[in-house]
Design an enzyme around this catalytic site. Sequence first.
Site, mmCIF file in Angstrom:
data_model
loop_
_atom_site.group_PDB
_atom_site.id
_atom_site.type_symbol
_atom_site.label_atom_id
_atom_site.label_comp_id
_atom_site.label_asym_id
_atom_site.label_seq_id
_atom_site.Cartn_x
_atom_site.Cartn_y
_atom_site.Cartn_z
ATOM 1 N N SER A 1 5.632 3.930 3.559
ATOM 2 C CA SER A 1 4.629 3.453 2.592
ATOM 3 C C SER A 1 4.821 4.114 1.233
ATOM 4 O O SER A 1 4.898 5.335 1.146
ATOM 5 C CB SER A 1 3.214 3.827 3.040
ATOM 6 O OG SER A 1 2.914 3.242 4.259
ATOM 7 N N HIS B 1 4.733 -1.713 1.439
ATOM 8 C CA HIS B 1 6.048 -1.952 2.037
ATOM 9 C C HIS B 1 6.590 -3.266 1.477
ATOM 10 O O HIS B 1 5.856 -4.228 1.354
ATOM 11 C CB HIS B 1 5.953 -2.098 3.553
ATOM 12 C CG HIS B 1 5.593 -0.833 4.271
ATOM 13 N ND1 HIS B 1 6.530 -0.056 4.916
ATOM 14 C CD2 HIS B 1 4.424 -0.201 4.433
ATOM 15 C CE1 HIS B 1 5.938 0.984 5.456
ATOM 16 N NE2 HIS B 1 4.654 0.928 5.185
ATOM 17 N N HIS C 1 4.584 -1.360 12.332
ATOM 18 C CA HIS C 1 3.901 -0.238 12.980
ATOM 19 C C HIS C 1 3.289 -0.696 14.301
ATOM 20 O O HIS C 1 2.854 -1.836 14.424
ATOM 21 C CB HIS C 1 2.777 0.293 12.084
ATOM 22 C CG HIS C 1 3.239 0.771 10.754
ATOM 23 N ND1 HIS C 1 3.470 -0.091 9.702
ATOM 24 C CD2 HIS C 1 3.508 2.018 10.289
ATOM 25 C CE1 HIS C 1 3.874 0.613 8.656
ATOM 26 N NE2 HIS C 1 3.905 1.885 8.980
ATOM 27 N N TYR D 1 0.419 -0.109 15.306
ATOM 28 C CA TYR D 1 -0.980 -0.523 15.134
ATOM 29 C C TYR D 1 -1.135 -1.960 14.634
ATOM 30 O O TYR D 1 -2.220 -2.515 14.663
ATOM 31 C CB TYR D 1 -1.730 0.439 14.201
ATOM 32 C CG TYR D 1 -1.200 0.556 12.792
ATOM 33 C CD1 TYR D 1 -1.344 -0.469 11.858
ATOM 34 C CD2 TYR D 1 -0.570 1.714 12.379
ATOM 35 C CE1 TYR D 1 -0.857 -0.349 10.575
ATOM 36 C CE2 TYR D 1 -0.088 1.857 11.098
ATOM 37 C CZ TYR D 1 -0.235 0.817 10.197
ATOM 38 O OH TYR D 1 0.250 0.942 8.920
ATOM 39 N N GLU D 2 -0.046 -2.576 14.169
ATOM 40 C CA GLU D 2 -0.174 -3.952 13.683
ATOM 41 C C GLU D 2 -0.225 -4.945 14.841
ATOM 42 O O GLU D 2 -0.859 -5.988 14.730
ATOM 43 C CB GLU D 2 1.005 -4.294 12.774
ATOM 44 C CG GLU D 2 0.960 -3.559 11.443
ATOM 45 C CD GLU D 2 2.295 -3.642 10.735
ATOM 46 O OE1 GLU D 2 2.667 -4.746 10.323
ATOM 47 O OE2 GLU D 2 2.965 -2.599 10.621
ATOM 48 N N ALA E 1 5.198 8.445 5.119
ATOM 49 C CA ALA E 1 4.154 9.232 4.475
ATOM 50 C C ALA E 1 3.377 9.903 5.605
ATOM 51 O O ALA E 1 3.161 9.301 6.657
ATOM 52 C CB ALA E 1 3.242 8.316 3.668
ATOM 53 N N MET F 1 1.683 7.760 11.467
ATOM 54 C CA MET F 1 1.495 6.584 12.329
ATOM 55 C C MET F 1 2.786 5.794 12.552
ATOM 56 O O MET F 1 2.729 4.625 12.918
ATOM 57 C CB MET F 1 0.457 5.645 11.689
ATOM 58 C CG MET F 1 -0.866 6.298 11.349
ATOM 59 S SD MET F 1 -1.968 5.123 10.526
ATOM 60 C CE MET F 1 -3.241 6.241 9.901
ATOM 61 N N SER F 2 3.924 6.404 12.312
ATOM 62 C CA SER F 2 5.167 5.620 12.400
ATOM 63 C C SER F 2 6.300 6.479 12.954
ATOM 64 O O SER F 2 6.072 7.526 13.551
ATOM 65 C CB SER F 2 5.543 5.100 11.002
ATOM 66 O OG SER F 2 5.905 6.177 10.158
ATOM 67 N N ASN G 1 -1.208 14.001 1.869
ATOM 68 C CA ASN G 1 -2.567 14.567 1.967
ATOM 69 C C ASN G 1 -2.585 15.651 3.033
ATOM 70 O O ASN G 1 -1.675 15.732 3.856
ATOM 71 C CB ASN G 1 -3.582 13.465 2.352
ATOM 72 C CG ASN G 1 -3.173 12.756 3.639
ATOM 73 O OD1 ASN G 1 -2.342 11.854 3.638
ATOM 74 N ND2 ASN G 1 -3.751 13.199 4.755
ATOM 75 N N HIS H 1 -5.753 4.832 2.695
ATOM 76 C CA HIS H 1 -4.434 4.213 2.505
ATOM 77 C C HIS H 1 -4.122 4.112 1.012
ATOM 78 O O HIS H 1 -2.967 4.286 0.597
ATOM 79 C CB HIS H 1 -4.411 2.835 3.174
ATOM 80 C CG HIS H 1 -3.046 2.195 3.158
ATOM 81 N ND1 HIS H 1 -1.927 2.801 3.690
ATOM 82 C CD2 HIS H 1 -2.617 1.007 2.652
ATOM 83 C CE1 HIS H 1 -0.869 2.008 3.514
ATOM 84 N NE2 HIS H 1 -1.270 0.923 2.894
HETATM 85 N N1 HPA Z 1 -2.652 10.689 9.051
HETATM 86 C C1 HPA Z 1 -1.884 9.738 9.564
HETATM 87 N N2 HPA Z 1 -0.992 9.061 8.849
HETATM 88 C C2 HPA Z 1 -0.867 9.382 7.549
HETATM 89 C C3 HPA Z 1 -1.645 10.368 6.950
HETATM 90 C C4 HPA Z 1 -2.591 11.068 7.747
HETATM 91 O O1 HPA Z 1 -3.323 11.966 7.293
HETATM 92 N N3 HPA Z 1 -1.270 10.423 5.643
HETATM 93 C C5 HPA Z 1 -0.295 9.510 5.472
HETATM 94 N N4 HPA Z 1 -0.040 8.868 6.617
#
Ligand code: HPA
Length: 266
Positions: free
Chosen positions: A28, A58, A80, A82-83, A110, A205-206, A229, A241
């Site tokens: 991302s 993306h 992903h 989750y999709e 990310a 998440m990936s 973050n 996001h």
């Molecule tokens: N958690 C999960 N996925 C992420 C995060 C997070 O804090 N930041 C960027 N992708």
Amino acid sequence: MSKSDELAALIRDRAGEAAPEYGLVLGSGLSHLAGQVEGVAIPYDELPGFPHAGVSGHVPQLVIGQLEGVRIAVFGGRAHYYESGRPDAMRLPLEVLATLGCKRLILTNAAGSLREDLPPGTLMMLGDHIALGGPNPLIGEPSEARFVPMTDAHDPGLRTGLRRAARAEGIPLGEGVYFWFSGPSFETPAEIRAARIMGADAVGMSTVPEIILARFLGLRCAAISVITNMGAGMADEAISHEHTKATAPIGAAKLERLLRRFLRDQ
Ligand code: HPA
């Protein structure tokens, strides 16, 4: 002819016969690099079975061409878990990459940091991962090859090269364990504390299903997270996001420099 053979033939028609030296999956907010490759871009729409444009940030296209004199295949969009609820959503693109004769894969993502010394904007290479975010992407695979060893899933040789490139560019590159959460909701502060206790340094998440699939396919892998973050509950900032997409380019510029150097020094 298998689906991956058909798609590989289509891609060779458009982009030429030579096997890519590296596959590169962009996370991302990290799609800028795809635009730097001199070559042919094929939208996923033209590659039946490739993931649809799912997540903003993306760009769903495959770009094959030269970067720093090295032939690479760049996946601008990833699917992903989750999709779709399918952990093997990236299987076909990775099979096609292997069918094209590519042997090495670098993944980017990310991620949220669990370590104060890896603040937003920094890079962390995955030394290892924890795959507790969902089902294994090889469940249902009938061949004996499904029993994939994961001991050196994050290839020591590739990691040495990436460390060396980071040093040469003066870019600090952390290294740690990535904990795969399914998403799409972010983690709770309790989940972040649990992940820390289990030995994780970052969460995302990936990437992990892709590493498992890529090892199954015989590709050597390495992955780098752009920290966007701190994990939930570790800082005052709200996690979203939008924030991920806004923050990713800060680390992405460093990551791009690192990857260019890595390729140049091959
Ligand atoms: N958690 C999960 N996925 C992420 C995060 C997070 O804090 N930041 C960027 N992708």
